[in-house]
Design an enzyme around this catalytic site. Structure first.
Site, short mmCIF file in Angstrom:
data_model
loop_
_atom_site.label_atom_id
_atom_site.label_comp_id
_atom_site.label_asym_id
_atom_site.label_seq_id
_atom_site.Cartn_x
_atom_site.Cartn_y
_atom_site.Cartn_z
N GLU A 4 9.81 69.18 -7.63
CA GLU A 4 9.09 70.09 -8.72
C GLU A 4 8.56 69.59 -9.61
O GLU A 4 7.21 70.29 -9.98
CB GLU A 4 10.42 69.63 -8.82
CG GLU A 4 11.76 70.60 -8.58
CD GLU A 4 13.69 70.47 -9.13
OE1 GLU A 4 13.99 69.60 -9.47
OE2 GLU A 4 13.13 71.63 -10.38
N ASN B 270 20.61 73.41 -8.23
CA ASN B 270 20.31 72.53 -6.33
C ASN B 270 20.17 71.71 -6.41
O ASN B 270 19.22 70.83 -6.50
CB ASN B 270 19.46 73.74 -6.23
CG ASN B 270 19.09 75.14 -5.86
OD1 ASN B 270 17.94 75.99 -5.24
ND2 ASN B 270 19.32 75.55 -7.17
N1 ING Z 1 19.02 68.21 -8.29
C1 ING Z 1 18.97 67.41 -8.78
C2 ING Z 1 19.31 67.53 -10.41
O1 ING Z 1 19.70 66.80 -11.07
C3 ING Z 1 18.58 65.13 -8.77
C4 ING Z 1 17.64 66.66 -8.63
C5 ING Z 1 19.82 64.52 -8.53
C6 ING Z 1 18.05 64.17 -9.44
C7 ING Z 1 20.51 63.79 -8.14
C8 ING Z 1 19.04 62.98 -9.61
C9 ING Z 1 19.70 62.95 -9.41
O2 ING Z 1 20.67 67.61 -9.73
C10 ING Z 1 17.79 69.20 -8.94
N2 ING Z 1 16.99 70.61 -8.58
O3 ING Z 1 17.36 69.16 -10.44
#
Ligand code: ING
Length: 312
Positions: free
Chosen positions: A146, A197
Site C-alpha cells: 500500500e 481487506n
Molecule cells: N490490511 C490489514 C489491516 O490493517 C494489517 C493489514 C493486518 C496490518 C494485520 C497489521 C496487522 O487490516 C489493510 N488493507 O490495511
C-alpha cells in the site's frame, strides 16, 4: 425520540485478479437488491470494493498499477450502482482506489465515499494509516505494498451531517488506531463506516488466525465503546488468487456490542436497525468529554513514539 436507520453491511467474497469490474458491480447490485428487500436506508461496501486486493502484487509499470484505479466516480463501471441505489432511495458507502489530477499532478489514494439517497457524493475520505511497505520484501510470505501504490490520505478524519446523523469514515488499518475514532468522537460522530481487506495470516509471523479475528473485533468494539458511536466494519473476504482474506464483517453498537456479524467468506448481507440516538447515553455520561476528559492533566503527549523517561 429515535433516529433509527436500517443499515446493511455488504461483505464481498473474493475478487480474483481476472474478474471484471462489471462482474463485481453485478455482485454488488445483487446485494443492493437484497438490502432493498430488507428496507435498508444505507448499504456499506468494503475497502477497494471494485477489484482484487492488488497491493499484494509487486508491479513496476505505472500503467499496470493504474488499471486498478478509478479515474472517475461515478464512472462507466459504477454508474449502475449510483442509479440503482438512487432508485431505491438508499444511501451507500464505497471504497475504491482513487486516481485524481490535482493542481496538474496525478495523485493516488485508497479512498471511500458516502453517497446520499439521491446519488450525490456527500463525503470523501482517504486512508491515512497505510500499512506494509513500498519495495519488494523478500522476508515476507506475501507482499503488502500500500505504501508503494497510495499516498497518505490528505483529508484528515472529517465527519458529515448525513442521513439525519453525524457520520465518519476510515479504512482498514485505520480501525486499529485509537486516534482514528477519537478524532471523529471529538466531532460527535454517531456512526463510523469502514471497509477492510485483511489477510487471514500474518506475512511476518506465525500468528494464529483466531488472534487476527480477535484484533479485528477488539479494535472496532473499543472504538465504538470509547466514543459511543456505531461502527460498521465490512470485509472483502475469502481466497483471492491463493491469498486468504478474513471475513468477520460486523455491525457494532455504541456499547461496543456486536449486533450482527457475517458468518461466511462470501458475498453476504447482514442488516441491523441502528438507532443513532443510542449514542447519546454514552456521550452524556461516561464519555462526556467536556465533563470528564482532562487533556491538560495528561502530561506530555509527544508526537514521537514513546516519551523520554526522566533520568534515574
Ligand atoms: N490490511 C490489514 C489491516 O490493517 C494489517 C493489514 C493486518 C496490518 C494485520 C497489521 C496487522 O487490516 C489493510 N488493507 O490495511
Amino acid at each position: 425520540m429515535a433516529r433509527v436507520l436500517t443499515v446493511g453491511a455488504a461483505q464481498l467474497g473474493p475478487i480474483q485478479k481476472a474478474e471484471s469490474r462489471t462482474s463485481v458491480v453485478n455482485r454488488m447490485l445483487a446485494l443492493v437488491e437484497a438490502a432493498n428487500d430488507k428496507g435498508c436506508d444505507l448499504i456499506v461496501f468494503t475497502e477497494l470494493s471494485l477489484t482484487t486486493f492488488f497491493p499484494r502484487w509487486y508491479m513496476e509499470d505505472q500503467a499496470e498499477v493504474d488499471q486498478w484505479f478509478e479515474a472517475e466516480m461515478p464512472g462507466p463501471d459504477t454508474q449502475a450502482l449510483f442509479d440503482t441505489t438512487r432508485q431505491y432511495q438508499m444511501a451507500f458507502h464505497l471504497g475504491y482506489a482513487e486516481l485524481i489530477e490535482e493542481e496538474g499532478e496525478l495523485h493516488r489514494y485508497n479512498t471511500a465515499i458516502l453517497v446520499d439517497r439521491d446519488g450525490q457524493i456527500a463525503g470523501k475520505y482517504r486512508k491515512v494509516h497505510l500499512p506494509g511497505h513500498d519495495e519488494f520484501d523478500t522476508e515476507r510470505d506475501f507482499q503488502h505494498l500500500e505504501k508503494r501504490y497510495f499516498e497518505v490520505g490528505n483529508l484528515g478524519f472529517p465527519v458529515w451531517r448525513f442521513l439525519d446523523g453525524i457520520f465518519g469514515m476510515c479504512i482498514c488499518n485505520d480501525r486499529r488506531w485509537p486516534e482514528t475514532y477519537r478524532v471523529m468522537g471529538l466531532q460527535g460522530v454517531e456512526m463510523v463506516v469502514l471497509g477492510y481487506n485483511t489477510p487471514s495470516t500474518n506475512s511476518q509471523s506465525d500468528e494464529a488466525p483466531h488472534v487476527r479475528a480477535f484484533h479485528n473485533l477488539i479494535s472496532m468494539q473499543a472504538g465504538a465503546y470509547q466514543n459511543s458511536t456505531w461502527v460498521v466494519g465490512v470485509a472483502k473476504a475469502g481466497c483471492e488468487d491463493g491469498h486468504d482474506l478474513m471475513g468477520g464483517s460486523a455491525i457494532i453498537a455504541p456499547t461496543g456490542e456486536v449486533v450482527a456479524q457475517c458468518r461466511t467468506l462470501d458475498d453476504e448481507l447482514i442488516v441491523a436497525d441502528c438507532d443513532l440516538d443510542a449514542t447519546k447515553f454514552g456521550k452524556e455520561t461516561i464519555f462526556d468529554f467536556a465533563r470528564h476528559r482532562r487533556i491538560e492533566h495528561y502530561g506530555l503527549i509527544t508526537e514521537r513514539t514513546g516519551v523520554e523517561l526522566p533520568p534515574e
